[in-house]
Design a protein around this motif. Structure first.
Motif, PDB file in Angstrom:
ATOM      1  N   GLY A 194       0.812  -1.206   0.000  1.00 18.70           N
ATOM      2  CA  GLY A 194       0.000   0.000   0.000  1.00 18.70           C
ATOM      3  C   GLY A 194       0.845   1.255   0.000  1.00 18.70           C
ATOM      4  N   ARG A 195       1.948   1.231   0.734  1.00 20.12           N
ATOM      5  CA  ARG A 195       2.818   2.407   0.798  1.00 20.12           C
ATOM      6  C   ARG A 195       3.459   2.700  -0.556  1.00 20.12           C
ATOM      7  N   THR A 196       4.057   1.680  -1.163  1.00 17.57           N
ATOM      8  CA  THR A 196       4.780   1.939  -2.413  1.00 17.57           C
ATOM      9  C   THR A 196       3.827   2.198  -3.576  1.00 17.57           C
ATOM     10  N   THR A 197       2.638   1.603  -3.562  1.00 18.51           N
ATOM     11  CA  THR A 197       1.679   1.944  -4.618  1.00 18.51           C
ATOM     12  C   THR A 197       1.251   3.398  -4.489  1.00 18.51           C
ATOM     13  N   CYS A 198       1.052   3.869  -3.269  1.00 17.20           N
ATOM     14  CA  CYS A 198       0.713   5.279  -3.090  1.00 17.20           C
ATOM     15  C   CYS A 198       1.858   6.181  -3.547  1.00 17.20           C
ATOM     16  N   MET A 199       3.091   5.769  -3.292  1.00 22.99           N
ATOM     17  CA  MET A 199       4.228   6.536  -3.798  1.00 22.99           C
ATOM     18  C   MET A 199       4.149   6.674  -5.318  1.00 22.99           C
ATOM     19  N   SER A 200       3.799   5.590  -5.997  1.00 27.04           N
ATOM     20  CA  SER A 200       3.744   5.631  -7.466  1.00 27.04           C
ATOM     21  C   SER A 200       2.541   6.435  -7.950  1.00 27.04           C
ATOM     22  N   PHE A 201       1.405   6.311  -7.266  1.00 26.09           N
ATOM     23  CA  PHE A 201       0.223   7.078  -7.678  1.00 26.09           C
ATOM     24  C   PHE A 201       0.500   8.571  -7.592  1.00 26.09           C
ATOM     25  N   ILE A 202       1.120   8.979  -6.494  1.00 19.13           N
ATOM     26  CA  ILE A 202       1.371  10.407  -6.282  1.00 19.13           C
ATOM     27  C   ILE A 202       2.509  10.889  -7.177  1.00 19.13           C
ATOM     28  N   ALA A 203       3.436  10.001  -7.527  1.00 18.97           N
ATOM     29  CA  ALA A 203       4.460  10.363  -8.503  1.00 18.97           C
ATOM     30  C   ALA A 203       3.835  10.700  -9.847  1.00 18.97           C
ATOM     31  N   GLU A 204       2.788   9.967 -10.212  1.00 16.83           N
ATOM     32  CA  GLU A 204       2.108  10.196 -11.484  1.00 16.83           C
ATOM     33  C   GLU A 204       1.046  11.291 -11.383  1.00 16.83           C
ATOM     34  N   HIS A 205       0.427  11.434 -10.220  1.00 20.69           N
ATOM     35  CA  HIS A 205      -0.647  12.421 -10.031  1.00 20.69           C
ATOM     36  C   HIS A 205      -0.427  13.187  -8.728  1.00 20.69           C
ATOM     37  N   PRO A 206       0.441  14.165  -8.739  1.00 21.74           N
ATOM     38  CA  PRO A 206       0.729  14.913  -7.508  1.00 21.74           C
ATOM     39  C   PRO A 206      -0.453  15.726  -6.993  1.00 21.74           C
ATOM     40  N   GLU A 207      -1.525  15.822  -7.785  1.00 18.38           N
ATOM     41  CA  GLU A 207      -2.705  16.566  -7.336  1.00 18.38           C
ATOM     42  C   GLU A 207      -3.584  15.787  -6.367  1.00 18.38           C
ATOM     43  N   ILE A 208      -3.239  14.526  -6.081  1.00 21.86           N
ATOM     44  CA  ILE A 208      -4.026  13.713  -5.148  1.00 21.86           C
ATOM     45  C   ILE A 208      -4.087  14.399  -3.787  1.00 21.86           C
ATOM     46  N   GLU A 209      -5.304  14.518  -3.255  1.00 24.31           N
ATOM     47  CA  GLU A 209      -5.515  15.230  -1.994  1.00 24.31           C
ATOM     48  C   GLU A 209      -6.011  14.340  -0.865  1.00 24.31           C
ATOM     49  N   THR A 210      -6.711  13.249  -1.215  1.00 26.66           N
ATOM     50  CA  THR A 210      -7.351  12.415  -0.198  1.00 26.66           C
ATOM     51  C   THR A 210      -6.964  10.953  -0.395  1.00 26.66           C
ATOM     52  N   ILE A 211      -6.586  10.301   0.705  1.00 25.52           N
ATOM     53  CA  ILE A 211      -6.323   8.867   0.693  1.00 25.52           C
ATOM     54  C   ILE A 211      -7.288   8.194   1.660  1.00 25.52           C
ATOM     55  N   LYS A 212      -8.111   7.287   1.120  1.00 32.30           N
ATOM     56  CA  LYS A 212      -9.033   6.508   1.945  1.00 32.30           C
ATOM     57  C   LYS A 212      -8.376   5.158   2.252  1.00 32.30           C
ATOM     58  N   ILE A 213      -8.552   4.692   3.468  1.00 33.44           N
ATOM     59  CA  ILE A 213      -7.823   3.511   3.937  1.00 33.44           C
ATOM     60  C   ILE A 213      -8.786   2.501   4.538  1.00 33.44           C
ATOM     61  N   LYS A 214      -8.658   1.248   4.100  1.00 34.46           N
ATOM     62  CA  LYS A 214      -9.367   0.138   4.751  1.00 34.46           C
ATOM     63  C   LYS A 214      -8.319  -0.911   5.110  1.00 34.46           C
ATOM     64  N   GLY A 215      -8.125  -1.107   6.408  1.00 34.81           N
ATOM     65  CA  GLY A 215      -7.144  -2.079   6.866  1.00 34.81           C
ATOM     66  C   GLY A 215      -7.762  -3.088   7.809  1.00 34.81           C
ATOM     67  N   ARG A 216      -6.985  -4.113   8.140  1.00 29.97           N
ATOM     68  CA  ARG A 216      -7.466  -5.155   9.048  1.00 29.97           C
ATOM     69  C   ARG A 216      -7.166  -4.829  10.503  1.00 29.97           C
ATOM     70  N   GLY A 217      -6.186  -3.960  10.738  1.00 31.19           N
ATOM     71  CA  GLY A 217      -5.812  -3.644  12.116  1.00 31.19           C
ATOM     72  C   GLY A 217      -5.412  -2.189  12.249  1.00 31.19           C
ATOM     73  N   GLN A 218      -5.618  -1.635  13.434  1.00 34.31           N
ATOM     74  CA  GLN A 218      -5.350  -0.216  13.651  1.00 34.31           C
ATOM     75  C   GLN A 218      -3.867   0.097  13.566  1.00 34.31           C
ATOM     76  N   ASN A 219      -3.016  -0.817  14.012  1.00 36.25           N
ATOM     77  CA  ASN A 219      -1.580  -0.553  13.964  1.00 36.25           C
ATOM     78  C   ASN A 219      -1.094  -0.320  12.543  1.00 36.25           C
ATOM     79  N   GLY A 220      -1.587  -1.160  11.625  1.00 32.39           N
ATOM     80  CA  GLY A 220      -1.201  -1.004  10.230  1.00 32.39           C
ATOM     81  C   GLY A 220      -1.697   0.308   9.644  1.00 32.39           C
ATOM     82  N   ILE A 221      -2.908   0.681  10.006  1.00 28.46           N
ATOM     83  CA  ILE A 221      -3.470   1.943   9.523  1.00 28.46           C
ATOM     84  C   ILE A 221      -2.663   3.121  10.055  1.00 28.46           C
ATOM     85  N   ASP A 222      -2.359   3.092  11.353  1.00 28.56           N
ATOM     86  CA  ASP A 222      -1.594   4.183  11.967  1.00 28.56           C
ATOM     87  C   ASP A 222      -0.207   4.302  11.339  1.00 28.56           C
ATOM     88  N   SER A 223       0.430   3.166  11.093  1.00 24.93           N
ATOM     89  CA  SER A 223       1.765   3.186  10.480  1.00 24.93           C
ATOM     90  C   SER A 223       1.714   3.763   9.071  1.00 24.93           C
TER      91      SER A 223
END
Length: 375
Positions: A161-190
């Motif tokens: 999820g981290r590296t895909t977001c890096m690539s998305f924002i590399a291609e589209h720096p205008e991205i303003e909002t990231i929605k997150i669905k995770g299985r655990g709070q620790n992963g979401i917080d990290s």
């Protein structure tokens, strides 16, 4: 005779985290693959790799037992063109590694002369693999995403999820909002902590209670979770949750409904390498997505063999890159891009890092032999 050893710090100094460069390398990969200038494992030359799995149960002392994502894999490949390089990526994977303060997967890559087999480099491949895994979805975004992207969704906010977001924002720096669905709070917080340190233009992180909430109104949806113990517990997306024109990228477990995927008026299917999924599926129990691999590419294969679509209904990213078919066609159909991960990708980015390391004097030269003992 010697070869270059590159540790993870060496790889970082050699530019392994250059996402723009990695996406460009992935574009080379799929252009070459579409032209047939590559080889992978197996009789079809399209195998993802050779997997060793442990038994489900055992009475042998110290023998590990099978579990989700517990495996040992060797992934050989050759990539042609200006790369003209052979190599093998190896990895062992165990979700319990986090208890040992280790990554889930531990990876290495060896680059080899394609004609002699001589080793040229042996390198740490965790960061390399993470970057190329994220860069392929970024390549999909380059060619398939809406022209303007404001909101993206991450289902599985782990390393992928981290590296895909890096690539998305590399291609589209205008991205303003990231929605997150995770299985655990620790992963979401990290993930949020990582994002706030990396993505300075992102204004909002939205934690979603359901996958449907994550999908609603998103321009790009990325699924990158590890396999659940029970197939039906893997992330599931109903196509009706996705707004017209959005892009769905699945690089790990994902279930989607047949009716939507097979409706060519509503959905466009694009794949990294259909031959790989076809090779996995032939002769195996149907549905292969449940019994062979949870990758969405196996669902595409199941739709073909069940007669709901034909192979001609599935486009390839290589075709699009090489100008044989168009990329973003219109603003009404949802595009689903199936990503499976291949060693050709590791070789391309590994070779770029190797070349940088040689130019910059990075790494340690290790002796293989002065003269081989057996000729």
């Amino acid at each position: 005779m010697d070869f270059l050893y590159l540790s993870e710090p060496d790889m970082k100094r050699a530019g392994v985290e250059n996402m723009h460069g990695c996406i460009d390398a992935m574009q080379d990969v799929f252009s070459l693959m579409e032209n047939g200038d590559y080889r992978m494992g197996g009789s079809s030359n399209n195998d993802h790799g050779i997997m060793m799995k442990y038994p489900a149960t055992t009475n042998i002392e110290r023998m590990p037992v099978d579990g989700p994502d517990r495996r040992v894999v060797a992934m050989p490949a050759y990539l042609g063109g200006n790369y003209h390089m052979c190599g093998i990526k190896t990895y062992g994977s165990d979700p319990e590694n986090h208890k040992r303060e280790l990554p889930r997967s531990i990876l290495m890559l060896i680059l080899m002369d394609p004609e002699t087999g001589l080793p040229l480099a042996y390198m740490s491949a965790n960061a390399l693999s993470a970057m190329r895994t994220g860069a392929v979805p970024g390549l999909g975004v380059r060619w398939l995403a809406p022209k303007v992207v404001h909101t993206i969704s991450v289902i599985g906010p782990g390393v992928m999820g981290r590296t895909t977001c890096m690539s998305f924002i590399a291609e589209h720096p205008e991205i303003e909002t990231i929605k997150i669905k995770g299985r655990g709070q620790n992963g979401i917080d990290s993930f949020i902590k990582f994002g706030k340190g990396k993505f300075t233009n992102v204004k909002e992180y939205v934690i979603c209670d359901s996958i449907q909430e994550a999908c609603n109104d998103s321009d790009i949806i990325c699924a990158g979770t590890t396999n659940a113990k029970v197939f039906e517990d893997n992330p599931t997306i109903n196509g009706e949750w996705i707004k017209p024109g959005a892009l769905v990228i699945a690089l790990s477990a994902l279930i989607m409904n047949d009716e939507f995927l097979s409706d060519t008026q509503k959905c466009r299917l694009v794949v990294d390498n259909y031959k790989m999924y076809e090779g996995w599926g032939k002769g195996k129990e149907y549905p292969t997505q449940k019994n062979v691999s949870t990758l969405i590419g196996m669902k595409f294969y199941d739709l073909v063999i069940s007669g709901k679509i034909t192979v001609d209904d599935i486009d390839s990213i290589g075709n699009i890159i090489n100008g044989k078919t168009p990329g973003r066609i219109d603003d009404s159909r949802v595009t689903v891009f199936a990503v499976g991960g291949m060693p050709t990708e590791d070789i391309a980015w590994g070779m770029k890092c190797y070349e940088n390391a040689k130019r910059l004097g990075i790494g340690e030269s290790l002796v293989l032999w002065d003269k081989p003992e057996f000729l």
